[in-house]
Design an enzyme around this catalytic site. Structure first.
Site, PDB file in Angstrom:
ATOM      1  N   ALA A 104       0.789  -1.289  -0.033  1.00 48.78           N
ATOM      2  CA  ALA A 104       0.038   0.054   0.137  1.00 48.78           C
ATOM      3  C   ALA A 104       0.825   1.364   0.052  1.00 48.78           C
ATOM      4  O   ALA A 104       0.339   2.346   0.184  1.00 48.78           O
ATOM      5  CB  ALA A 104      -0.841   0.109   1.260  1.00 48.78           C
ATOM      6  N   GLY A 105       2.078   1.251  -0.316  1.00 44.48           N
ATOM      7  CA  GLY A 105       3.117   2.227  -0.341  1.00 44.48           C
ATOM      8  C   GLY A 105       3.512   2.846   1.069  1.00 44.48           C
ATOM      9  O   GLY A 105       3.843   3.723   1.427  1.00 44.48           O
ATOM     10  N   LEU A 106       3.217   2.169   2.143  1.00 41.80           N
ATOM     11  CA  LEU A 106       3.450   2.419   3.685  1.00 41.80           C
ATOM     12  C   LEU A 106       4.750   1.612   4.054  1.00 41.80           C
ATOM     13  O   LEU A 106       4.935   1.887   5.354  1.00 41.80           O
ATOM     14  CB  LEU A 106       2.236   2.036   4.680  1.00 41.80           C
ATOM     15  CG  LEU A 106       1.023   3.128   4.586  1.00 41.80           C
ATOM     16  CD1 LEU A 106      -0.170   2.778   5.280  1.00 41.80           C
ATOM     17  CD2 LEU A 106       1.620   4.591   4.475  1.00 41.80           C
ATOM     18  N   GLY A 107       5.459   1.025   3.257  1.00 43.69           N
ATOM     19  CA  GLY A 107       6.860   0.626   3.507  1.00 43.69           C
ATOM     20  C   GLY A 107       6.681  -0.800   4.175  1.00 43.69           C
ATOM     21  O   GLY A 107       7.415  -0.793   5.166  1.00 43.69           O
ATOM     22  N   SER A 108       5.807  -1.696   4.230  1.00 42.76           N
ATOM     23  CA  SER A 108       5.815  -2.759   5.039  1.00 42.76           C
ATOM     24  C   SER A 108       6.718  -3.610   5.147  1.00 42.76           C
ATOM     25  O   SER A 108       7.195  -4.448   5.935  1.00 42.76           O
ATOM     26  CB  SER A 108       4.005  -3.451   4.996  1.00 42.76           C
ATOM     27  OG  SER A 108       4.159  -3.997   3.462  1.00 42.76           O
ATOM     28  N   ALA A 110      10.115  -3.230   4.018  1.00 40.36           N
ATOM     29  CA  ALA A 110      11.249  -2.720   4.656  1.00 40.36           C
ATOM     30  C   ALA A 110      11.049  -2.688   6.121  1.00 40.36           C
ATOM     31  O   ALA A 110      11.943  -3.002   6.860  1.00 40.36           O
ATOM     32  CB  ALA A 110      11.398  -1.297   4.002  1.00 40.36           C
ATOM     33  N   ALA A 111       9.835  -2.437   6.635  1.00 36.34           N
ATOM     34  CA  ALA A 111       9.810  -2.352   8.155  1.00 36.34           C
ATOM     35  C   ALA A 111       9.705  -4.017   8.857  1.00 36.34           C
ATOM     36  O   ALA A 111      10.441  -4.139   9.879  1.00 36.34           O
ATOM     37  CB  ALA A 111       8.273  -1.533   8.564  1.00 36.34           C
ATOM     38  N   ASP A 152      12.991   3.937   1.280  1.00 41.44           N
ATOM     39  CA  ASP A 152      12.204   3.133   2.032  1.00 41.44           C
ATOM     40  C   ASP A 152      12.773   2.607   3.198  1.00 41.44           C
ATOM     41  O   ASP A 152      12.590   2.657   4.571  1.00 41.44           O
ATOM     42  CB  ASP A 152      11.387   1.994   1.730  1.00 41.44           C
ATOM     43  CG  ASP A 152      10.063   2.272   0.777  1.00 41.44           C
ATOM     44  OD1 ASP A 152       9.879   3.569   0.402  1.00 41.44           O
ATOM     45  OD2 ASP A 152       9.195   1.436   0.659  1.00 41.44           O
TER      46      ASP A 152
END
Ligand code: PMV
Length: 315
Positions: A104-108, A110-111, A152
């Site tokens: 969704a473009g929220l960097g899941s 990489a997190a 990211d």
């Protein structure tokens, strides 16, 4: 050995997505309202070296060696063990939970990598320095993205607003005057590797058009950087709108994103744009703090499946 936990935030790109892959500057900020949490506990009865993984959000439960070698989680752990120079280690269980929506473009992605690398390295008695966490996460991002810029992993590792130029020294952004954003989710998953790959094809087919667009996005990011550092929040809304226009021309917006962007604007946002790879995922709108709930409601009425209100400030 006690249980060890590590968390990592989500992120949004304020300015410069896609163009950043081609060497232009971009600005990204952490979103602490959503996060990944990784917890490592010793598995005393399991055979030495066994790693059991549980990630209920993606219905994953089993032993690591049964995952494909190039699975991002397998890579995160293998790269960590390699970095620590460990050929053997005590058995452990790794539980990963996340409130960051996927694709969704929220960097899941990489997190997850950052939280896993930090928790596993700490559990094994060798907490890894941020610089190495960032470098390893970048390697794993290549599995998610193909040709990631590195933005990211950088913003998520350091948990600070960053002004990012590919392969250059990381610069944190000094946010002189805090500002508020509403993030609206289209609910449409859009893998970044696909949009990044498409932009590459369009660029190869029409380099002149795309280089002009990338340069324009770079100028916008430079202007936004100066505005944020000078506390000129009033300049950011128009710059977001301009950036969105260039992203539309790049072919990475979508009808659903456009509907949410228009709804935010009609509800009084000072500027709005997609954030991240585009075609789905999230959009962001710059608002006065007193407008936050009104704009969030307007986004929900227009079809947003989720909204997050976040404040960007100097950390
Ligand atoms: O992960 P996303 O969807 O926020 O996208 C990252 C930003 C891109 O510029 C589209 C890709 C990249 O690697 O910088």
């Amino acid at each position: 050995m006690p249980a060890i936990a590590a968390t990592a935030p989500g992120k949004i790109i304020l300015f410069g997505e896609h163009a950043v892959v081609y060497g232009q500057p971009a600005i990204a900020v952490p979103v602490i309202q959503v996060q990944v949490r990784a917890v490592v506990t010793p598995a005393i009865k399991a055979p030495t070296g066994q790693i059991e993984i549980s990630a209920p959000d993606i219905q994953l439960h089993g032993v690591l060696k049964e995952l494909p070698f190039d699975h991002a989680l397998n890579q995160a752990i293998q790269l960590t063990l390699k970095e620590l120079g460990l050929s053997t280690h005590p058995a452990f269980n790794l539980k990963i939970s996340s409130s960051i929506p996927l694709a969704a473009g929220l960097g899941s992605g990489a997190a997850v990598s950052v939280a896993v690398i930090r928790s596993v390295s700490k559990f094994l008695g060798r907490p890894m320095a941020d610089e190495r966490v960032n470098a390893l996460t970048y390697e794993i991002e290549k599995i998610h993205h193909g040709t990631p810029s590195g933005i990211d992993n950088t913003v998520i590792t350091y948990e600070k607003p960053v002004f990012f130029i590919r392969e250059q020294v990381i610069q944190t952004v000094n946010v002189k005057t805090p500002f508020t954003l509403v993030i609206g989710d289209t609910g449409i998953p859009s893998p970044t590797a696909i949009t990044v790959g498409d932009v590459r094809k369009y660029w190869q087919a029409d380099p002149e058009k795309y280089e002009t667009l990338f340069n324009a996005c770079g100028e916008i990011a430079n202007d936004a950087h100066a505005a944020i550092e000078n506390g000129a929040v009033d300049k950011l809304g128009p710059l977001m709108n301009e950036n969105q226009q260039r992203l539309v021309e790049m072919g990475v917006s979508s009808p659903e994103l456009n509907i949410l962007i228009d709804a935010a604007t009609v509800a009084g946002a000072w500027g709005a744009k997609l954030s991240g790879g585009g075609r789905g995922g999230n959009m962001i709108a710059l608002i006065g703090p007193e407008q936050a709930s009104h704009v969030a409601e307007a986004l929900k009425t227009a079809g947003a499946t989720n909204t997050i209100i976040t404040k960007v400030s100097h950390v």
